[in-house]
Every structure is written in structure tokens, then in C-alpha cells.
Motif scaffolding. Structure first.
Motif, PDB file in Angstrom:
ATOM      1  N   PRO A  71     -34.918  24.152 -33.382  1.00 31.35           N
ATOM      2  CA  PRO A  71     -34.312  24.396 -34.696  1.00 31.35           C
ATOM      3  C   PRO A  71     -33.204  23.386 -34.985  1.00 31.35           C
ATOM      4  N   GLY A  72     -33.222  22.863 -36.205  1.00 35.38           N
ATOM      5  CA  GLY A  72     -32.235  21.868 -36.623  1.00 35.38           C
ATOM      6  C   GLY A  72     -32.669  20.434 -36.410  1.00 35.38           C
ATOM      7  N   ASP A  73     -33.674  20.210 -35.568  1.00 33.74           N
ATOM      8  CA  ASP A  73     -34.134  18.844 -35.306  1.00 33.74           C
ATOM      9  C   ASP A  73     -34.775  18.233 -36.555  1.00 33.74           C
ATOM     10  N   PRO A  74     -34.516  16.954 -36.820  1.00 35.14           N
ATOM     11  CA  PRO A  74     -35.280  16.257 -37.859  1.00 35.14           C
ATOM     12  C   PRO A  74     -36.668  15.946 -37.306  1.00 35.14           C
ATOM     13  N   VAL A  75     -37.682  16.021 -38.158  1.00 36.09           N
ATOM     14  CA  VAL A  75     -39.062  15.794 -37.721  1.00 36.09           C
ATOM     15  C   VAL A  75     -39.703  14.767 -38.649  1.00 36.09           C
ATOM     16  N   GLU A  76     -40.226  13.708 -38.064  1.00 33.97           N
ATOM     17  CA  GLU A  76     -40.868  12.659 -38.851  1.00 33.97           C
ATOM     18  C   GLU A  76     -42.284  13.077 -39.239  1.00 33.97           C
ATOM     19  N   LEU A  77     -42.630  12.840 -40.499  1.00 39.83           N
ATOM     20  CA  LEU A  77     -43.968  13.088 -41.016  1.00 39.83           C
ATOM     21  C   LEU A  77     -44.688  11.754 -41.100  1.00 39.83           C
ATOM     22  N   THR A  78     -45.891  11.685 -40.549  1.00 42.44           N
ATOM     23  CA  THR A  78     -46.695  10.470 -40.651  1.00 42.44           C
ATOM     24  C   THR A  78     -47.931  10.781 -41.488  1.00 42.44           C
TER      25      THR A  78
END
Length: 173
Positions: free
Chosen positions: A54-61
Motif C-alpha cells: 500500500p502506498g507504492d507507486p506502480v508503473e503501467l506499461t
């Protein structure tokens, strides 16, 4: 009799009405289409340690194809369990320009366009998927299922479980 059977069987599943004519080849990630915009291979980047907390940024590809004659722009990405998204055009600018008759590879090049999902509310591991709504300036909104990508390379295997051993206290931890 054998030559007739071979002739009859050789004609099965041939042509445009074959069972396989409508199947798409294997792809990783979600696919969607709205108007002239096609989104392919939508995926959440594999978490470096195997878990998005929770709280982590997540990259979308993903790959966005604008097959039309008019430029468009990706202006928003929303979806639970995220509270927001940052869309960058390689230089950090807002929105993501989609030129007509072109492909845009998102998240595959550190210098290229990026979409970072922010405000993750729950823990996510590999193979979890999320429904994301992509909003385009001209084409409108579409939904795509993005799955968390598998690890990019070989991962060490855990020791195999011995099903024949008696269960002891050390197994109950």
C-alpha cells in the motif's frame, strides 16, 4: 477407404470460417479498443521484491495505437485500488500525446512516456489484475484489465514440499 478419410480430414478447419480464424494470438496484458484507439499489452510492472505494498507507486506499461487520422491524447487513468495517476510524456508534461496513425509505447523506455499509478490502497503481487479506465480527449473512456506482470527473469525456486514426511511442529510455523 483410407484415401477418402484423409481427404475429408484435410479439409477440417481451413479458411476464414475455421474455429481458429477468430482467435487472437497469445498476448500478455489486457487489450481494449474505442474508436480509432487500440490499447494492447496493458500490465502493471512487476514489483521489484515481488509485492506492491500500500502506498507504492506502480508503473503501467502498454502500447497505444491511434489508427485514426486525428491526433488524440490520454488525459486520465483511474481505477481501484489506486487513488490517482501521473501521466508523463517523457519530459514530465501532463497528458500523453497520441499522434494519428502511430504507436506509442508507454513505460518501455526510461526516456519515453510513462503512466504511474499512485495511492495504492491494498497489497498486490504478481498475477493480480485491476480494471483501469483510460480517458482519451477525443475517443472517450474505455476499460482495460491490467495484470501484474511476471518477473522479468528466472526466479529462485523455493524448496520442494515433502508430501510423505510426517507433519511436525516445524511445519506449522
Amino acid at each position: 477407404m483410407l484415401p477418402i478419410a484423409a481427404l475429408v480430414l484435410s479439409g477440417c478447419s481451413a479458411g476464414q470460417v475455421a474455429q481458429t480464424a477468430t482467435q487472437e494470438r497469445d498476448r500478455t496484458g489486457g487489450t481494449t479498443r474505442i474508436g480509432d484507439i487500440t490499447v494492447r499489452a496493458a500490465a502493471l510492472a512487476h514489483p521489484p521484491d515481488g509485492v506492491h505494498d500500500p502506498g507504492d507507486p506502480v508503473e503501467l506499461t502498454m502500447v497505444i495505437v491511434n489508427g485514426g487520422r486525428v491526433d488524440d491524447e490520454l488525459v486520465a487513468v483511474t481505477g481501484a485500488p489506486f487513488t490517482g495517476a501521473t501521466i508523463g510524456a517523457g519530459g514530465g508534461g501532463p497528458g500523453l500525446s497520441l499522434p494519428s496513425d502511430a504507436k506509442v509505447f508507454v513505460g518501455s523506455d526510461p526516456e519515453g512516456p510513462t503512466v504511474t499509478l499512485t495511492g495504492l490502497a491494498e497489497r498486490r503481487t504478481a498475477a493480480h489484475s485491476v480494471e483501469l479506465t483510460l480517458t482519451f480527449a477525443r475517443a472517450g473512456e474505455t476499460t482495460v484489465r491490467a495484470i501484474t506482470a511476471p518477473a522479468p527473469g528466472l526466479q529462485p525456486r523455493a524448496p520442494a514440499f515433502d508430501f510423505h514426511r510426517e507433519t511436525g511442529e516445524e511445519d506449522l510455523l
